[in-house]
Design a protein around this motif. Sequence first.
Motif, PDB file in Angstrom:
ATOM      1  N   SER A  87       0.815  -1.166   0.115  1.00  0.00           N
ATOM      2  CA  SER A  87       0.038   0.074   0.197  1.00  0.00           C
ATOM      3  C   SER A  87       0.861   1.184   0.035  1.00  0.00           C
ATOM      4  O   SER A  87       0.472   2.607   0.061  1.00  0.00           O
ATOM      5  CB  SER A  87      -0.907   0.114   1.287  1.00  0.00           C
ATOM      6  OG  SER A  87      -0.137   0.041   2.585  1.00  0.00           O
ATOM      7  N   PHE A  88       2.233   1.047   0.239  1.00  0.00           N
ATOM      8  CA  PHE A  88       2.963   2.233   0.096  1.00  0.00           C
ATOM      9  C   PHE A  88       3.558   2.670  -1.403  1.00  0.00           C
ATOM     10  O   PHE A  88       3.922   1.759  -2.226  1.00  0.00           O
ATOM     11  CB  PHE A  88       4.287   1.991   0.826  1.00  0.00           C
ATOM     12  CG  PHE A  88       5.479   2.935   0.934  1.00  0.00           C
ATOM     13  CD1 PHE A  88       5.263   4.112   1.849  1.00  0.00           C
ATOM     14  CD2 PHE A  88       6.392   3.124   0.361  1.00  0.00           C
ATOM     15  CE1 PHE A  88       6.123   5.274   1.902  1.00  0.00           C
ATOM     16  CE2 PHE A  88       7.364   3.841   0.265  1.00  0.00           C
ATOM     17  CZ  PHE A  88       7.159   4.954   0.981  1.00  0.00           C
ATOM     18  N   SER A  89       3.153   4.046  -1.726  1.00  0.00           N
ATOM     19  CA  SER A  89       3.939   4.252  -2.780  1.00  0.00           C
ATOM     20  C   SER A  89       4.704   5.760  -2.855  1.00  0.00           C
ATOM     21  O   SER A  89       4.583   6.303  -1.947  1.00  0.00           O
ATOM     22  CB  SER A  89       2.625   4.821  -3.787  1.00  0.00           C
ATOM     23  OG  SER A  89       1.695   3.861  -3.894  1.00  0.00           O
ATOM     24  N   PHE A  90       5.661   5.804  -3.739  1.00  0.00           N
ATOM     25  CA  PHE A  90       6.796   6.953  -3.464  1.00  0.00           C
ATOM     26  C   PHE A  90       7.129   7.165  -5.059  1.00  0.00           C
ATOM     27  O   PHE A  90       7.115   6.493  -5.829  1.00  0.00           O
ATOM     28  CB  PHE A  90       7.820   6.226  -2.753  1.00  0.00           C
ATOM     29  CG  PHE A  90       8.891   7.181  -2.541  1.00  0.00           C
ATOM     30  CD1 PHE A  90       8.749   8.115  -1.359  1.00  0.00           C
ATOM     31  CD2 PHE A  90       9.981   7.395  -3.039  1.00  0.00           C
ATOM     32  CE1 PHE A  90       9.486   9.017  -1.157  1.00  0.00           C
ATOM     33  CE2 PHE A  90      11.031   8.335  -2.718  1.00  0.00           C
ATOM     34  CZ  PHE A  90      10.776   9.420  -1.887  1.00  0.00           C
ATOM     35  N   PHE A 326       6.117  22.185  -1.356  1.00  0.00           N
ATOM     36  CA  PHE A 326       6.030  22.737   0.334  1.00  0.00           C
ATOM     37  C   PHE A 326       4.511  22.805   0.368  1.00  0.00           C
ATOM     38  O   PHE A 326       3.721  22.576   1.709  1.00  0.00           O
ATOM     39  CB  PHE A 326       6.518  23.928   0.480  1.00  0.00           C
ATOM     40  CG  PHE A 326       8.141  23.990   0.552  1.00  0.00           C
ATOM     41  CD1 PHE A 326       8.774  23.286   1.424  1.00  0.00           C
ATOM     42  CD2 PHE A 326       8.626  24.697  -0.343  1.00  0.00           C
ATOM     43  CE1 PHE A 326      10.179  23.130   1.455  1.00  0.00           C
ATOM     44  CE2 PHE A 326       9.959  24.847  -0.623  1.00  0.00           C
ATOM     45  CZ  PHE A 326      10.883  23.977   0.513  1.00  0.00           C
ATOM     46  N   VAL A 327       3.351  22.846  -0.553  1.00  0.00           N
ATOM     47  CA  VAL A 327       2.009  23.189  -0.585  1.00  0.00           C
ATOM     48  C   VAL A 327       1.299  22.007  -0.986  1.00  0.00           C
ATOM     49  O   VAL A 327       0.441  21.699  -0.049  1.00  0.00           O
ATOM     50  CB  VAL A 327       1.681  24.341  -1.351  1.00  0.00           C
ATOM     51  CG1 VAL A 327       0.277  24.681  -1.011  1.00  0.00           C
ATOM     52  CG2 VAL A 327       2.687  25.734  -0.870  1.00  0.00           C
ATOM     53  N   SER A 328       1.671  21.201  -2.125  1.00  0.00           N
ATOM     54  CA  SER A 328       0.635  20.149  -2.551  1.00  0.00           C
ATOM     55  C   SER A 328       0.719  19.149  -1.597  1.00  0.00           C
ATOM     56  O   SER A 328       1.628  18.677  -1.060  1.00  0.00           O
ATOM     57  CB  SER A 328       0.950  19.881  -3.712  1.00  0.00           C
ATOM     58  OG  SER A 328       0.729  20.964  -4.798  1.00  0.00           O
ATOM     59  N   GLN A 329      -0.378  18.346  -1.558  1.00  0.00           N
ATOM     60  CA  GLN A 329      -0.390  16.923  -0.903  1.00  0.00           C
ATOM     61  C   GLN A 329       0.487  15.995  -1.633  1.00  0.00           C
ATOM     62  O   GLN A 329       0.328  15.970  -2.813  1.00  0.00           O
ATOM     63  CB  GLN A 329      -1.727  16.332  -0.929  1.00  0.00           C
ATOM     64  CG  GLN A 329      -2.043  15.216   0.194  1.00  0.00           C
ATOM     65  CD  GLN A 329      -1.599  13.873  -0.507  1.00  0.00           C
ATOM     66  OE1 GLN A 329      -1.937  13.750  -1.814  1.00  0.00           O
ATOM     67  NE2 GLN A 329      -1.064  12.945   0.176  1.00  0.00           N
ATOM     68  N   GLY A 330       1.499  15.419  -0.758  1.00  0.00           N
ATOM     69  CA  GLY A 330       2.351  14.576  -1.555  1.00  0.00           C
ATOM     70  C   GLY A 330       3.378  14.359  -0.698  1.00  0.00           C
ATOM     71  O   GLY A 330       4.498  15.414  -0.359  1.00  0.00           O
ATOM     72  N   GLY A 331       3.760  13.265  -0.165  1.00  0.00           N
ATOM     73  CA  GLY A 331       4.936  12.900   0.606  1.00  0.00           C
ATOM     74  C   GLY A 331       6.203  12.987   0.080  1.00  0.00           C
ATOM     75  O   GLY A 331       7.167  13.443   0.447  1.00  0.00           O
ATOM     76  N   SER A 332       6.344  12.318  -1.333  1.00  0.00           N
ATOM     77  CA  SER A 332       7.599  12.455  -1.866  1.00  0.00           C
ATOM     78  C   SER A 332       8.102  13.742  -2.088  1.00  0.00           C
ATOM     79  O   SER A 332       9.317  14.211  -1.808  1.00  0.00           O
ATOM     80  CB  SER A 332       7.451  11.677  -3.243  1.00  0.00           C
ATOM     81  OG  SER A 332       6.833  10.429  -3.016  1.00  0.00           O
TER      82      SER A 332
END
Length: 358
Positions: A87-90, A326-332
């Motif tokens: 379930s982990f995506s990067f 810095f603003v958008s959702q997204g961990g990578s």
Amino acid sequence: PICFALSSIGIAFVTRLAPDLAVRQVAWLVLGIIFMIAVIIFMKNMDKTANYKYTLMVIGLILLLSPLLPGIGNEIYGSRIWLSIGSFSFQPGEIAKIFIVLFLAGYLAQNREMLSVFTHKVGPFKFPDLSTLLPLLIMWLLSMAIVVFEKDLGSALIVYFVFLTMLYVASGKKFYLIVGLLTIAIGAVILFFFFSHVQVRVDTWLDPFADPTNTGYQLVQSIFSMADGGLFGVGIGSGLADNIPIVESDFIFAAIAEETGLLGAAGLLLLYLCFAIRGLVTAARAKSDVSSFIAVGLTATIVLQAFIIVGGVTRLIPLTGLTLPFVSQGGSSLLASFIAVGFLLKCGDQSTRSEERF
């Protein structure tokens, strides 16, 4: 402070637009800060990165092209830029950009004299050796490959233009800018005529209303949202940007423009302008070429990414599917952005003036 201000805006709007993803975004923010501190603590001497430049290049290329691997490479929303394990995506390409900048900084620092000397003359024009132009051609081919195989126009543009920016800063020769722009123009024409996914992006950019319920849906809804915002916005939580698919990531700028208006959107862009100024000041005061080029490259990476995504949302250029740093959702993206800030802070610590801070 600039980075934390941008991140705070991002978390506020991610919480508003996708509350189920807000906790994850905060977790990635904490992880990004930890990595930023680790870079500051463990990177003792930036100049030593030049000794490992080809190792950094290989790591960067592996990360950049790893989504093509069968089994773990995954195509989402039309672009094959993800690695998925359970379930982990990067997105490894976000980290790859940092390694590529570190490689380019080391390479350009050691070869800037060769890049600045033009030995061949044809009429009134002077040209460098073919071997000098080889890095430019390699980056051009790499950018083309990313677009063709990964369908990732955004990363291709960033990798190429960051390289072109660093090359110009290192050599001071406008020749490289001219040749670089010509090659990217030729590449764009080739890609448009031979690859359907590039044609769809360009056609949607030229006339999103031609297919407003399918390929042009995101862009059409974005235009309506920003127009609805006016000068002062409709108020936080009162916008209709929820109708835009993936608004918390690719189109978060449209939501900000709608709910805070032109003034709020302009304020956000001014923060990126401040970031660019501080990054270039850090580069100008760096005590070595390597530190200076790293600062230029990482600043260009973040600022260009912001320009490309905002340009796509506002129909200035075709959409590319990037995140707003810095603003958008997204961990990578968030993790890579704070690692870049860690390197910029380290370049500032090693500046010619002890009071220099990012």
